[in-house]
Write a protein that holds these residues in place. Structure first.
Motif, PDB file in Angstrom:
ATOM      1  N   TYR A   1       0.079   5.795  -3.985  1.00 51.66           N
ATOM      2  CA  TYR A   1      -0.958   4.761  -3.931  1.00 51.66           C
ATOM      3  C   TYR A   1      -2.196   5.192  -3.167  1.00 51.66           C
TER       4      TYR A   1
ATOM      5  N   HIS B   1      -4.034   0.193  -5.793  1.00 56.94           N
ATOM      6  CA  HIS B   1      -3.274   0.405  -4.554  1.00 56.94           C
ATOM      7  C   HIS B   1      -2.063  -0.531  -4.515  1.00 56.94           C
TER       8      HIS B   1
ATOM      9  N   HIS C   1       1.788   0.858  -4.786  1.00 61.52           N
ATOM     10  CA  HIS C   1       2.551   0.768  -3.537  1.00 61.52           C
ATOM     11  C   HIS C   1       3.849  -0.009  -3.750  1.00 61.52           C
TER      12      HIS C   1
ATOM     13  N   LEU D   1      -1.171  -2.833   3.603  1.00 61.59           N
ATOM     14  CA  LEU D   1       0.161  -2.339   3.284  1.00 61.59           C
ATOM     15  C   LEU D   1       1.273  -3.271   3.757  1.00 61.59           C
TER      16      LEU D   1
END
Length: 148
Positions: free
Chosen positions: A81, A71, A75, A41
């Motif tokens: 996500y 993802h 995101h 992330l």
């Protein structure tokens, strides 16, 4: 397959299936044990378990890459996500990514290294680590323990 080839493959899949560019790094991470890949992330990079290619076929690797790209793109678009989100499930089904990665084959290692036995009742204790036999006694009869 090298990291550069993986990077090129991820860029092509992202452009072809998601119609969006992949602007970060994708590389193999041999420290991944139980998962097929990981989207980070903070850095937006993608790690791929190299066992997805060595233990399985290229179609499995393709499914894992699509999963991680779902993802990634969701995101960055500030949409759901996570695995439980509807947006994620919908996009994953749309691009044909794998919902679950297969479990990599584990190396067969010995479950224990040391075998201890009670001198009085014969109870056996299997341990991965060595232990000080002067500090411990048998849990069943309180007899002395020795390394076999």
């Amino acid at each position: 397959m090298t990291d550069e080839q993986l990077q090129q493959m991820v860029v092509e899949i992202s452009q072809r299936d998601f119609q969006q560019p992949f602007l970060h790094q994708a590389y193999f991470n041999a420290r991944l044990r139980t998962t097929g890949g990981r989207y980070q992330l903070e850095s937006h990079n993608i790690d791929i378990n190299p066992k997805m290619l060595t233990d399985f076929n290229e179609a499995t690797l393709l499914g894992v890459i699509k999963h991680e790209l779902c993802h990634y793109h969701l995101h960055l678009a500030h949409r759901g996500y996570r695995h439980r989100d509807t947006d994620f499930k919908r996009l994953l089904a749309q691009v044909g990514g794998s919902r679950y990665a297969p479990t990599p084959k584990q190396k067969t290692t010995q479950a224990y290294r040391y075998l201890y036995q009670c001198q009085r009742c014969g109870q056996r204790y299997y341990r991965k680590r060595r232990m000080d036999t002067t500090r411990y006694t048998c849990g069943r009869c309180r007899g002395p323990i020795r390394l076999v």
